[in-house]
Design an enzyme around this catalytic site. Sequence first.
Site, PDB file in Angstrom:
ATOM      1  N   LYS A 194       0.859  -1.185   0.000  1.00  0.00           N
ATOM      2  CA  LYS A 194       0.000   0.000   0.000  1.00  0.00           C
ATOM      3  C   LYS A 194       0.897   1.237   0.000  1.00  0.00           C
ATOM      4  O   LYS A 194       1.464   1.596   1.030  1.00  0.00           O
ATOM      5  CB  LYS A 194      -0.931   0.052   1.206  1.00  0.00           C
ATOM      6  CG  LYS A 194      -1.999   1.167   1.052  1.00  0.00           C
ATOM      7  CD  LYS A 194      -2.625   1.605   2.349  1.00  0.00           C
ATOM      8  CE  LYS A 194      -1.866   2.708   3.025  1.00  0.00           C
ATOM      9  NZ  LYS A 194      -1.849   4.002   2.268  1.00  0.00           N
ATOM     10  N   GLY A 247       6.415   4.968   8.878  1.00  0.00           N
ATOM     11  CA  GLY A 247       5.480   6.073   9.021  1.00  0.00           C
ATOM     12  C   GLY A 247       5.524   6.633  10.431  1.00  0.00           C
ATOM     13  O   GLY A 247       6.527   6.542  11.126  1.00  0.00           O
ATOM     14  N   VAL A 251       0.509   5.705  13.885  1.00  0.00           N
ATOM     15  CA  VAL A 251       0.020   4.625  13.031  1.00  0.00           C
ATOM     16  C   VAL A 251       0.770   3.328  13.330  1.00  0.00           C
ATOM     17  O   VAL A 251       0.197   2.241  13.266  1.00  0.00           O
ATOM     18  CB  VAL A 251       0.123   5.009  11.543  1.00  0.00           C
ATOM     19  CG1 VAL A 251      -0.352   3.873  10.648  1.00  0.00           C
ATOM     20  CG2 VAL A 251      -0.710   6.266  11.268  1.00  0.00           C
ATOM     21  N   GLU A 270       9.517   1.262  11.218  1.00  0.00           N
ATOM     22  CA  GLU A 270      10.474   2.367  11.140  1.00  0.00           C
ATOM     23  C   GLU A 270       9.649   3.632  11.273  1.00  0.00           C
ATOM     24  O   GLU A 270       8.897   4.000  10.374  1.00  0.00           O
ATOM     25  CB  GLU A 270      11.245   2.317   9.823  1.00  0.00           C
ATOM     26  CG  GLU A 270      12.471   3.213   9.830  1.00  0.00           C
ATOM     27  CD  GLU A 270      12.240   4.527   9.137  1.00  0.00           C
ATOM     28  OE1 GLU A 270      12.011   5.528   9.859  1.00  0.00           O
ATOM     29  OE2 GLU A 270      12.274   4.577   7.910  1.00  0.00           O
ATOM     30  N   CYS A 304      12.740  11.240   7.788  1.00  0.00           N
ATOM     31  CA  CYS A 304      12.588  10.710   9.145  1.00  0.00           C
ATOM     32  C   CYS A 304      13.848  10.924   9.982  1.00  0.00           C
ATOM     33  O   CYS A 304      13.766  11.009  11.211  1.00  0.00           O
ATOM     34  CB  CYS A 304      12.219   9.238   9.108  1.00  0.00           C
ATOM     35  SG  CYS A 304      13.344   8.228   8.122  1.00  0.00           S
ATOM     36  N   GLU A 401       8.168  15.537  16.098  1.00  0.00           N
ATOM     37  CA  GLU A 401       8.667  15.466  14.727  1.00  0.00           C
ATOM     38  C   GLU A 401       7.805  16.364  13.845  1.00  0.00           C
ATOM     39  O   GLU A 401       6.621  16.094  13.633  1.00  0.00           O
ATOM     40  CB  GLU A 401       8.630  14.029  14.200  1.00  0.00           C
ATOM     41  CG  GLU A 401       9.206  13.911  12.801  1.00  0.00           C
ATOM     42  CD  GLU A 401       9.226  12.479  12.293  1.00  0.00           C
ATOM     43  OE1 GLU A 401      10.228  12.094  11.665  1.00  0.00           O
ATOM     44  OE2 GLU A 401       8.244  11.759  12.512  1.00  0.00           O
TER      45      GLU A 401
END
Length: 503
Positions: A194, A247, A251, A270, A304, A401
């Site tokens: 996805k 992500g 989530v 991650e 990230c 973040e």
Amino acid sequence: MGSNEGSGVEGKQTVVVPEIKFTKLFINGEFVDAASGKTFETRDPRTGDVLANIAEADKADVDLAVAAAREAFEHGPWPRMSGYARGRAMSKLADLVEQRIEELALLDGADAGKLLLLGKIIDIPGAVQMLRYYAGAADKIHGDSLRVSGKYQGYTLKEPIGVVGVIIPWNFPSLMFFLKISPALAAGCTVVVKPAEQTPLSALYYADLARQAGIPDGVINVVPGFGPTAGAAIASHMDVDSVAFTGSGEVGRLVMEASARSNLKTISLELGGKSPLIIFDDADVDMAVELSRLAIFFNKGEVCVAGSRVYVQEGIYDEFVKKAVVAAQNWKVGDPFDVATNMGPQVDKAQFERVLKYIDLGKSEGATLLTGGKPAGDRGYYIEPTIFADVKEDMKIAQDEIFGPVMSLMKFKTVDEAIEKANCTKYGLAAGIITKDLNIANRVSRSVRAGTVWVNCYFAFDPEAPFGGYKMSGFGRDQGMMAIDKYMQVKSVITAVPDSPWY
């Protein structure tokens, strides 16, 4: 198209919309409409305009994709091929991707607001390198012989885990696609991918190239859609054996919960980062300024491992600040298809508004805005490179973040203080150290709780180097031979050998 002259966005607007060939779901080797017939828009962040309408996968489509992947795994040739044969097919796919670097960089540039030039020299070549690395590893997966005590012989088998669900983010659509699927394919698994709803275009293109490369039907399935529907269906599916997710932490928790509530599938996460860049007094200030600028403003801060917390030792702090502000002001914001541009737009309106909200929060928390802090231009999702000073560790801009071009500057005195400050976060994805002192570099590298530490460099990635997080940046490793282990089961086989001449 026109020009953005006078609008705060530098460089001429050379907006080019690439040809979009694939907009449907890819299931069992075919492009198909969603079962519901629904579609969703993917937009160009340079303008806010609609690029294409994409078939929207839901649970019914995920069920079909998983069934195709299961059939390909249980009865198809892919897991039963020699590793060498799988590697040949993966190398063929790498060749096809490499032949289309320009077109694929255009797709990611228009879909994600990424610099076209860097797409051509970093993103797409990096994806090819990743795929070739694991193509070469496919025939080097093996177990061990065991010295079992008694009248037995023993060995281990490494077997592909089965059907793998892959959920990837929007900041590096091509790199993330191959970062996840390459080791899974090398292991002999089948995958259901996805892509992020913001950036589905290149993933669908890669599905077609996989078909051309001779990768069997059902081995790679691509189901664009939204997290709460398509993503949740993958994470909770009783016939998915493993999920690889990159992500947000929020989530990531949902993926873990779905695994626990369904079939206890293995997962690798991650997640977010708030990476420190620690600059010591003995550093070359100009090099430090350049690395710090790259660490936070590269890819408009949508990284990230972005070096969003910059700690500078007091002896060079004032000089560093002056030069960092000038460097940020010289970082050109504009059309990512213009070669003179350093930074394009945020990926979509929601991310644009999120970054601006954090900038306002930084001001209200008492940080000093040194430069930037505003939208750039009157069209698209552009934001000026932004630097805050006088940032305290408990401020939101130092802890959350932001995923945008916002640097938080802080001062420190001693090595111990730098280590303490660097670890003052729930995240632990990466860190940077700039010093000429080997003892300091070694001590800080071993003390900072992060999965990757860069010394006198930043963003130095390689397929050979394992990548992943400590703490709430997740667990499991991408890259390196370790990544293949995520997609394997280990089986011990012990056989009675009653008449062996030795034990």
